[in-house]
Design a protein around this motif. Sequence first.
Motif, PDB file in Angstrom:
ATOM      1  N   LEU A 198       3.237  -5.851  -8.373  1.00  0.00           N
ATOM      2  CA  LEU A 198       3.249  -6.085  -6.940  1.00  0.00           C
ATOM      3  C   LEU A 198       4.390  -5.309  -6.292  1.00  0.00           C
ATOM      4  O   LEU A 198       5.439  -5.089  -6.911  1.00  0.00           O
ATOM      5  N   ALA A 222      -2.412  -5.360  -0.785  1.00  0.00           N
ATOM      6  CA  ALA A 222      -1.332  -4.401  -1.022  1.00  0.00           C
ATOM      7  C   ALA A 222      -1.401  -3.356   0.085  1.00  0.00           C
ATOM      8  O   ALA A 222      -2.417  -2.670   0.226  1.00  0.00           O
ATOM      9  N   ASP A 254       3.582  -7.737  -0.732  1.00  0.00           N
ATOM     10  CA  ASP A 254       2.199  -7.928  -1.176  1.00  0.00           C
ATOM     11  C   ASP A 254       1.868  -9.415  -1.161  1.00  0.00           C
ATOM     12  O   ASP A 254       2.732 -10.265  -1.388  1.00  0.00           O
TER      13      ASP A 254
END
Length: 222
Positions: A139, A110, A143
């Motif tokens: 998410l 991330a 990501d």
Amino acid sequence: MVSAILQPCYEVGGDGFDYTLDGAAAHLLILDGVGKGLSAGLACAVALAAVRAARRDGRGLYDQARAADAALLEQFTDARFATAVLGELDLETGRLRYINAGHPAPLLRAGRMVRELSGGRRMPLGLDDPEVELAEEILEPDDRLLFYTDGVTEANAGDGERFGLDRLVDLVERHSCSGLPAPEILRRLTHAVMEHQGGTPDDDATMVLVQWSGTAAAKTVP
């Protein structure tokens, strides 16, 4: 976008994976039957088939895992089990829900950070564990999520040095920054594992890479 690769060992291994799209949801599964040989491969196949059947019946992650428990207990008398991660990603919102049945924790990249998703723990499939913790993660666009089996991190060099989690995390970060598409990232990760071993692999090595990105999907699909 989902990409996967399985590098088999020369013996029968127990790795497997599955993914499918159902409307706005992506269903994800990675499996590793305990041990090696025909029994490990059969355990993987039985668990995978049970999860698929439960999913097609519209049952959620909890029931999919329990269906695999029941199938393995019915088919094997020697406490045969499989580690697994079962996941469901909402493609519209980025919400990931998952269960980890005794398997290596998935890696989430991330932003510029790579971390393990350590939630959703229960016993491996086939050990009749009703205490299932369903984990959730949100998410963000672009990501990346990597599922892998222990044949990746436990790959041994000639001197006994393992490939290891730190090396895997470093490579995921480095290749993600390069802007390469997911299939090429998986190819390079697999080559790194094979080069580290320098010989015949003694276990299957499987990876499933998920990137929540419409732009990435458009670049990959012809």
